[in-house]
Design an enzyme around this catalytic site. Structure first.
Site, mmCIF file in Angstrom:
data_model
loop_
_atom_site.group_PDB
_atom_site.id
_atom_site.type_symbol
_atom_site.label_atom_id
_atom_site.label_comp_id
_atom_site.label_asym_id
_atom_site.label_seq_id
_atom_site.Cartn_x
_atom_site.Cartn_y
_atom_site.Cartn_z
ATOM 1 N N GLY A 17 -15.520 -24.769 -18.797
ATOM 2 C CA GLY A 17 -15.984 -24.219 -17.521
ATOM 3 C C GLY A 17 -15.130 -24.628 -16.327
ATOM 4 N N ILE A 18 -15.794 -24.876 -15.218
ATOM 5 C CA ILE A 18 -15.107 -25.201 -13.964
ATOM 6 C C ILE A 18 -14.327 -26.509 -14.097
ATOM 7 C CG2 ILE A 18 -15.525 -25.855 -11.555
ATOM 8 C CD1 ILE A 18 -17.902 -23.867 -11.553
ATOM 9 N N TYR A 157 -32.590 -29.019 -10.481
ATOM 10 C CA TYR A 157 -31.166 -28.816 -10.156
ATOM 11 C C TYR A 157 -30.983 -28.804 -8.636
ATOM 12 C CZ TYR A 157 -26.568 -26.406 -10.293
ATOM 13 O OH TYR A 157 -25.257 -26.050 -10.140
ATOM 14 N N LYS A 161 -28.790 -31.391 -6.364
ATOM 15 C CA LYS A 161 -27.641 -30.949 -5.563
ATOM 16 C C LYS A 161 -27.883 -31.228 -4.075
ATOM 17 C CE LYS A 161 -25.026 -29.393 -8.938
ATOM 18 N NZ LYS A 161 -23.665 -29.888 -9.220
ATOM 19 N N ILE A 190 -19.873 -18.398 -9.979
ATOM 20 C CA ILE A 190 -18.596 -18.510 -10.683
ATOM 21 C C ILE A 190 -18.806 -18.097 -12.130
ATOM 22 C CG2 ILE A 190 -16.680 -20.049 -11.302
ATOM 23 C CD1 ILE A 190 -17.137 -19.862 -8.225
#
Ligand SMILES: NC(=O)c1ccc[n+]([C@@H]2O[C@H](COP(=O)([O-])OP(=O)(O)OC[C@H]3O[C@@H](n4cnc5c(N)ncnc54)[C@H](O)[C@@H]3O)[C@@H](O)[C@H]2O)c1
Length: 257
Positions: A17-18, A157, A161, A190
């Protein structure tokens, strides 16, 4: 003339992934790279070959939520490279989809432990090693639109964050005197293996909402990490940079505008 060593970057959650794109971009920018992940499917040699880099790449196993594993990781990095990382990218995260009413305490705790406590543990170890080495450093935390906006069914989540947003600022305050800059990059939508699996029409649906009219690519985030880590950004600390094609600037508004 003595050969100078390349800068060393430590990227968490970079097996895919990223994070994978961040590791690749940093190595192509001249960093040696350590990938720290619970998954060790790809060896350092395989990652270096995939990234088409001549820089050194090491893949080490670490659950960032576990203090003992984070301490062991930094010891291993020091034993292998005989130096401490100059750059830390806290990218590893987990995401649980559930309504607030249904979320189990186990899922809440795991999300907070990996995403927020893991980022704290990595920052603390990184800064202690930098202090010992009397070197400056760069930390980039990967946040999300959830840093500042509420998304339904992502309560743990979102809370993690949101915590990263304030952890970034507080760490920037406390570590500034050591010459350590701390910033956050908040990616928009993304496209990754994970997001493609989650929603079939992921690219299409987010492109329609994004002012730049396309879904984000992993390299959009990776290139921003390299830029933020570079000396061109030497006086930037405590900031969150949205890398989102304008997505999180859009206010809710009735009807079309
Ligand atoms: N993909 C998106 O659209 C998007 C949007 C906003 C923010 N982000 C953020 O970008 C980062 C990467 O997202 P992604 O989509 O590439 O995720 P991903 O799930 O594809 O990859 C996450 C990586 O983290 C690793 N990991 C998970 N738990 C770990 C732990 N306890 N210790 C160490 N490694 C662990 C996984 O093995 C995996 O390699 C995350 O911080 C995520 O919150 C992603």
């Amino acid at each position: 003339m003595a050969k100078t060593e390349p800068p060393l970057a430590l990227v968490t959650g970079a097996q895919r992934g990223i994070g994978d794109a961040i590791g690749c971009a940093l190595s192509q920018a001249g960093y040696d790279v350590v990938v720290a992940d619970i998954d060790t499917t790809h060896s350092g040699r395989e990652l270096a070959s995939r990234w088409d880099t001549t820089q050194r790449v090491e893949s080490l196993e670490c659950d960032v939520a576990e203090l003992a594993q984070v301490e062991a990781l930094f010891e291993q990095v020091h034993a292998i490279f005989h130096r401490s990382p100059d750059c830390l990218v806290n990218n590893a995260a987990v995401q649980v989809w559930s309504s607030l009413l249904d979320l189990s305490v186990e899922d809440w705790t795991r999300t907070l432990n990996v995403n927020l406590t893991g980022t704290f543990l990595m920052i603390q170890q990184f800064a202690r090693y930098r202090q010992r080495a009397q070197g400056d450093g760069v930390i980039i935390n990967i946040g999300s639109g959830c840093n500042q906006l509420a998304f339904p069914n992502l309560v743990s989540y979102g809370a993690s964050k949101g915590g990263i947003e304030m952890l970034t600022k507080t760490a920037a305050l406390e570590l500034g005197s050591l010459g350590i800059r701390v910033n956050c990059i908040a990616p928009g939508a993304i496209e990754t293996e994970r997001t493609r699996e989650e929603t079939a029409a992921y690219a299409q649906s987010w492109s329609a909402l994004t002012p730049l009219q396309r879904v984000g690519e992993v390299n959009d985030v990776a290139d921003a990490v390299v830029a933020l880590a570079s000396d061109a950004m030497r006086f930037v600390s405590g900031q969150t940079l949205n890398v989102d094609g304008g997505l999180f600037s859009r206010a809710a508004w009735p009807g079309e505008y």
